[in-house]
Design a protein around this motif. Sequence first.
Motif, PDB file in Angstrom:
ATOM      1  N   TYR A  50       0.827  -1.214   0.000  1.00 11.41           N
ATOM      2  CA  TYR A  50       0.000   0.000   0.000  1.00 11.41           C
ATOM      3  C   TYR A  50       0.857   1.258   0.000  1.00 11.41           C
ATOM      4  N   ARG A  51       1.978   1.224   0.687  1.00 11.59           N
ATOM      5  CA  ARG A  51       2.892   2.366   0.638  1.00 11.59           C
ATOM      6  C   ARG A  51       3.391   2.587  -0.783  1.00 11.59           C
ATOM      7  N   LEU A  52       3.763   1.502  -1.455  1.00 10.70           N
ATOM      8  CA  LEU A  52       4.210   1.604  -2.843  1.00 10.70           C
ATOM      9  C   LEU A  52       3.090   2.112  -3.746  1.00 10.70           C
ATOM     10  N   LYS A  57       0.903   6.285  -7.340  1.00 10.64           N
ATOM     11  CA  LYS A  57      -0.174   7.201  -7.734  1.00 10.64           C
ATOM     12  C   LYS A  57       0.338   8.637  -7.857  1.00 10.64           C
ATOM     13  N   CYS A  58       1.444   8.932  -7.187  1.00  8.06           N
ATOM     14  CA  CYS A  58       2.003  10.289  -7.218  1.00  8.06           C
ATOM     15  C   CYS A  58       3.109  10.459  -8.262  1.00  8.06           C
ATOM     16  N   GLU A 167      -5.040  -0.390   7.085  1.00  4.18           N
ATOM     17  CA  GLU A 167      -6.352   0.218   6.801  1.00  4.18           C
ATOM     18  C   GLU A 167      -6.191   1.676   6.407  1.00  4.18           C
ATOM     19  N   GLU A 168      -5.354   2.401   7.099  1.00  2.00           N
ATOM     20  CA  GLU A 168      -5.151   3.825   6.814  1.00  2.00           C
ATOM     21  C   GLU A 168      -4.591   4.034   5.407  1.00  2.00           C
ATOM     22  N   TYR A 169      -3.561   3.272   5.068  1.00  2.00           N
ATOM     23  CA  TYR A 169      -2.986   3.393   3.726  1.00  2.00           C
ATOM     24  C   TYR A 169      -3.962   2.936   2.654  1.00  2.00           C
ATOM     25  N   ALA A 170      -4.676   1.850   2.911  1.00  2.25           N
ATOM     26  CA  ALA A 170      -5.625   1.330   1.911  1.00  2.25           C
ATOM     27  C   ALA A 170      -6.715   2.355   1.621  1.00  2.25           C
ATOM     28  N   GLY A 174      -7.322   4.461  -2.017  1.00  2.00           N
ATOM     29  CA  GLY A 174      -8.573   4.590  -2.756  1.00  2.00           C
ATOM     30  C   GLY A 174      -8.848   6.038  -3.127  1.00  2.00           C
ATOM     31  N   GLN A 175      -8.587   6.935  -2.201  1.00  2.00           N
ATOM     32  CA  GLN A 175      -8.759   8.357  -2.499  1.00  2.00           C
ATOM     33  C   GLN A 175      -7.745   8.800  -3.543  1.00  2.00           C
TER      34      GLN A 175
END
Length: 189
Positions: A50-52, A57-58, A167-170, A174-175
């Motif tokens: 999720y960090r990756l 995305k950036c 959960e926070e990264y996931a 999504g956002q």
Amino acid sequence: MEGMSEQPARWTQATVHPDMWADPDADPRSSEGVGPDGELPTLQGFLTDYRLTLRMKCEGLDAEQLARRSVPPSTMSLLGLLRHLAEVERDWRNWISDDDPLPKLYGEKDGDFDGAVAEPTVVGAAYSALEREQAATDAALAEYPDPGERLGKDRIAVRELMVHRIEEYARHCGQADLLRECIDGRVGQ
């Protein structure tokens, strides 16, 4: 339609699976074979992916694109998400410590999003802060190999903290999917 802003066309770099962000051979999250053994390595693997994903995305965006807000009145942006997750990583260390809380990185409430302005120095600082805070939280948790061990004043289990981090990264990935699609039309999981 008159008055509507022009939306970018949807696209992906993937050629194998059109709903993917990148082809499997070019995706740093892809791994062949069986998953890791053990609970903590499994949780760390999901967190790493999720960090990756957030970083992917950036990628390829300039400071203006990274700082571009979603829709009013929201202050959400990809740059804001990078800054927010650095702040959150720091706060998680407060959860496992018996010491006084570490000071906030960005000051007041919502400073992580409000200060996400389109300046290259702000972007560079956001990436640096996120890497530093992730490494510090990872190092602090590495001292506790038992996922059931309870830490800090609130006695949070290592397992619970790891799942909460995932959960926070996931949620924010999504956002980030939607933010990125609005910026340049790029799609993919």
